[in-house]
Design an enzyme around this catalytic site. Structure first.
Site, mmCIF file in Angstrom:
data_model
loop_
_atom_site.group_PDB
_atom_site.id
_atom_site.type_symbol
_atom_site.label_atom_id
_atom_site.label_comp_id
_atom_site.label_asym_id
_atom_site.label_seq_id
_atom_site.Cartn_x
_atom_site.Cartn_y
_atom_site.Cartn_z
ATOM 1 C CB THR A 148 -0.911 0.019 1.238
ATOM 2 O OG1 THR A 148 -1.645 -1.215 1.296
ATOM 3 C CG2 THR A 148 -1.889 1.177 1.181
ATOM 4 C CG ASP B 244 6.668 -4.402 -13.144
ATOM 5 O OD1 ASP B 244 6.064 -4.997 -14.057
ATOM 6 O OD2 ASP B 244 6.122 -4.051 -12.088
#
Length: 589
Positions: free
Chosen positions: A27, A136
């Site tokens: 988060t 990524d």
């Protein structure tokens, strides 16, 4: 920490202001720095990741690597740590959304998509030049600022975490599928990979931003379908999906997404330039899919003014670059060593599914498809059936890709704590003097007087050495010079070899203002073995004690100049020949 953090709570000294987002990796919160008057993006990693000891070690190392990246298009890493058993990393807060958000909000125009890719390309070229692969690349990691005026700012995020995840194979199912949509074939096939895997992913990202679709859509059996597409299906086209886009853009994406990494662009910047030219109809005369290149680190400048006025890659100025060759000067503070990690990156915990997909697709493909997209094939050069094709001239933009990766250089010389400096993009006047004056080229490459600059079309030098220790460092200098044709390169090689013969087998004297006295260099008689000319230079005086192995050679239109300083005489001799042969093998011809 059994639940998410609420506004006003404190975590690792950071006061939480609000949640910015959440995903399988953890988060992200907007949080107030405990020591400085600013808010930062605080990512608290998932408990599953934080509990894994291997991941924890890799996370610390890769976060430190990411913290060493300093570029306006890369999200800065400020701090990292662990608190109450959870790993966390504090980063620069970018007040805005990301490219994936913009796409879903229907605000991603074709022009904006090409601009975003161009900005991300700057970040990638810089990172690759430092030896860092992102792993990524996807629109969700392209952060967009809310600029008050002027161009929108684009920053690439999540360097360290993506690398650490790739090494451990830990992530969630959702993260795996998101990554698979942009994964290069060599990564999925479990082969070694380098920065060109990022370029493939960037091509996938451009396709997504232009069309709103992933290149290989997932339906039933999502992982199998996506992996099969990356491994065997030709790159999809955009011209039949987006009105106004031409076959030129199809060719650009086909090159970026080539199955063979050697057929991709030589840099992210070259890809971005080609995409902009395809969109706006810019000058693309003579552009063809790039020739094989082993390592992607930089880009060439757009033609126009003389080549030496155009820096390569993300470098914009080199006021005092470290000189290539002997003697070592006082280099700037070296960067931390960046390492290309060539091991297979396990895509995730559910890569068992993806691995099965690879196996299934491979077993059911009796003859792997190797069809070349028509648009890309149309751009490929043709040759006569009766006249042997001539090797293509090596252009400026392809020079960086001829050099071995940093890890390979370390293996050649047997030294692991080497770091690379900013490249030298034009000949440099040496610091100091030498007697006889004509012997500078025998001591080191890159001296302006050694070249007919009117015939030079590209120049790239790279110095790699140890951090300063107060003694002569182990140092590797690599220089490649491209001329307008092969005959000119051979003429320059002959001229340099003649200088070496005149300066060999004698003593030359070097002097620099910071030295207390001159340095006497003993030079060996040059030897030629398999087309490579070598010379050994040694200094045994009180000012400097060092040995340099120097080699020059030429192939096609490229002159290669390599020198190595190391106290290990046998290693230096082997390494200078090994690196020279490595470069020669990558030159077409």
């Amino acid at each position: 920490m059994a639940h998410e953090l609420s506004a006003g709570s404190v975590f690792a000294g950071y006061r939480i202001e609000r949640m910015l987002g959440a995903g399988g990796m953890g988060t992200v919160y907007l949080a107030r720095n405990p020591d400085l008057p600013r808010s930062e993006a605080l990512k608290v990693l998932a408990a599953e990741l934080s509990r894994d000891l291997d991941f924890r070690a890799r996370f610390v190392r890769e976060a430190d690597v990411a913290a060493g990246l300093d570029h306006p298009n890369i999200v800065a890493v400020h701090q990292r740590g662990q608190f109450e058993g959870r790993l966390w990393i504090a980063m620069q807060f970018v007040d805005g959304g990301n490219a994936e958000d913009a796409l879903r909000a229907a605000t991603m125009t074709t022009a904006r998509a090409v601009y975003v890719i161009g900005e991300v390309a700057k970040a990638l070229d810089y990172a690759h030049q430092q030896g860092v692969i992102h792993r990524d690349i996807k629109p969700a990691n392209f952060l967009l600022s809310r600029a008050a005026g002027g161009d929108e700012r684009v920053l690439l995020s999540d360097f360290g975490i993506a690398r650490a995840l790739g090494d451990t194979g830990l992530t969630s199912t959702g993260s795996v599928l998101a990554t698979l949509a942009y994964a290069a074939p060599e990564v999925l096939a479990g082969q070694g990979f380098d920065g060109r895997a990022d370029l493939y992913s960037l091509g996938c990202a451009l396709f997504r931003l232009l069309t709103g679709e992933a290149p290989f859509a997932a339906g039933a059996g999502a992982a199998v379908a996506v992996v099969a597409g990356h491994l065997h299906q030709p790159p999809p086209t955009v011209s039949d999906r987006v009105p106004g886009l031409s076959a030129a853009m199809d060719a650009v994406i086909a090159t970026a997404m080539a199955k063979d990494p050697m057929r991709r662009f030589t840099s992210a910047g070259e890809f971005a330039h080609a995409a902009a030219a395809a969109l706006y109809g810019g000058a693309t005369d003579g552009w063809v899919p790039p020739s094989p290149a082993p390592h992607v680190i930089s880009q060439g400048a757009v033609p126009g003014s003389p080549w030496w006025q155009h820096p390569v890659g993300s470098v914009t100025a080199l006021a005092t670059p470290p000189g290539h060759g002997w003697p070592p000067g006082l280099p700037p503070l070296p960067r931390r060593p960046r390492r290309y990690r060539r091991g297979v990156a396990a895509v995730a915990a559910v890569m068992v599914v993806a691995a099965a997909a690879v196996t299934a697709v491979t077993m059911t493909s009796h003859q792997p498809r190797t069809a070349t997209p028509p648009s890309a094939a149309a751009l490929s050069p043709t040759s006569s059936s009766t006249t042997p094709p001539q090797p293509p001239i090596v252009t400026r933009s392809r020079l960086p890709g001829l050099l071995p990766p940093l890890d390979d250089v370390k293996n050649f010389v047997g030294i692991q704590n080497l770091v690379a400096h900013e490249p030298m993009l034009q000949p440099q006047t040496p610091n100091g003097s030498i007697n006889p004056a004509e012997c500078w080229p025998a001591v080191g490459g890159g001296v302006p007087s050694a070249y007919d600059l009117g015939t030079v079309i590209g120049f790239y030098g790279l110095t790699i050495d140890e951090p300063p220790t107060g003694t002569a460092p182990n140092q590797v200098g690599q220089l490649i010079v491209a001329f307008r044709d092969a005959a000119t390169a051979q003429r320059h090689l002959a001229d340099l070899a003649s200088i070496w013969r005149r300066c060999g087998g004698r003593t030359v004297t070097l002097f620099r203002s910071e030295w207390r006295r001159p340095v006497e260099l003993s030079t060996s008689v040059p030897e030629v073995v398999d087309g490579i000319t070598t010379m050994v230079l040694t200094a045994q005086g009180p000012v400097l004690r060092v040995r340099e192995d120097h080699a020059i050679a030429a192939k096609n239109n490229v002159l290669v100049d390599v020198d190595i300083m190391t106290p290990d005489t046998s290693r230096g001799q082997q390494a200078v020949i090994g690196i020279t042969n490595y470069i020669l093998a990558k030159i077409p011809g």
